[in-house]
Design a protein around this motif. Sequence first.
Motif, PDB file in Angstrom:
ATOM      1  N   LYS A  78       4.899   5.224  10.188  1.00 61.39           N
ATOM      2  CA  LYS A  78       5.689   4.928   9.002  1.00 61.39           C
ATOM      3  C   LYS A  78       7.074   3.973   9.666  1.00 61.39           C
ATOM      4  CE  LYS A  78       7.538   8.180   6.561  1.00 61.39           C
ATOM      5  NZ  LYS A  78       8.392   9.245   6.026  1.00 61.39           N
ATOM      6  N   GLY A  82       9.921   4.104   4.547  1.00 62.50           N
ATOM      7  CA  GLY A  82       8.938   4.991   4.143  1.00 62.50           C
ATOM      8  C   GLY A  82       7.505   4.428   3.695  1.00 62.50           C
ATOM      9  N   ASN A  83       7.377   2.947   4.085  1.00 57.39           N
ATOM     10  CA  ASN A  83       5.924   2.445   3.916  1.00 57.39           C
ATOM     11  C   ASN A  83       5.212   3.329   5.321  1.00 57.39           C
ATOM     12  OD1 ASN A  83       6.610   0.244   2.196  1.00 57.39           O
ATOM     13  ND2 ASN A  83       7.912  -0.455   3.857  1.00 57.39           N
ATOM     14  N   SER A  84       3.880   3.393   5.000  1.00 57.96           N
ATOM     15  CA  SER A  84       3.058   4.485   5.815  1.00 57.96           C
ATOM     16  C   SER A  84       1.688   4.081   5.620  1.00 57.96           C
ATOM     17  CB  SER A  84       3.320   5.726   5.463  1.00 57.96           C
ATOM     18  OG  SER A  84       2.576   6.052   4.246  1.00 57.96           O
TER      19      SER A  84
END
Length: 162
Positions: A78, A82-84
């Motif tokens: 991540k 919060g991009n994961s």
Amino acid sequence: MLKKTLIAVGIVIATLAATATPASATEYSSALKIRGIQYNAPGTDDNRCKGGNTSEEYVTIKNYSKTATVNLKGYLVKDAAGNSFKFTADHYLQPGDYIRLRGGNGTDSDKNNVVYRDNCNFIWNNTGDTVYLYKPSGAGADSHSYKPSRDDADGNGYVTFH
């Protein structure tokens, strides 16, 4: 006198402990560590799936164990926003081996040490970001923050952590 000496020794020890590990790192007891990150793909950022350079942005994850093979399946990477990306397939890292998690589309290959996110959007910020690696259990495996002005002395868009 003894009290002042003990306080002074305590300050020295605290100072040494604070400078032994960069403030931007959180170390966990884990075989897998974030080796480094190519946060700024060479050239002008272009997130088109065909003809873009998203695949030139990647994070390198390495197995630092001397004996254990680790399966990446279930691990999560991540950023601070919060991009994961979650590894949903088996990818085995032998002791000392690494894998590059690249943006864009491509063919995953253990032989070539690469997994693609199958997403053409850039994930790592060129101005600085935090990279998190979580175990399948949800426990932290490793995390690092970077700022180009502090961590990328040669300006090549790559920062090494371990």
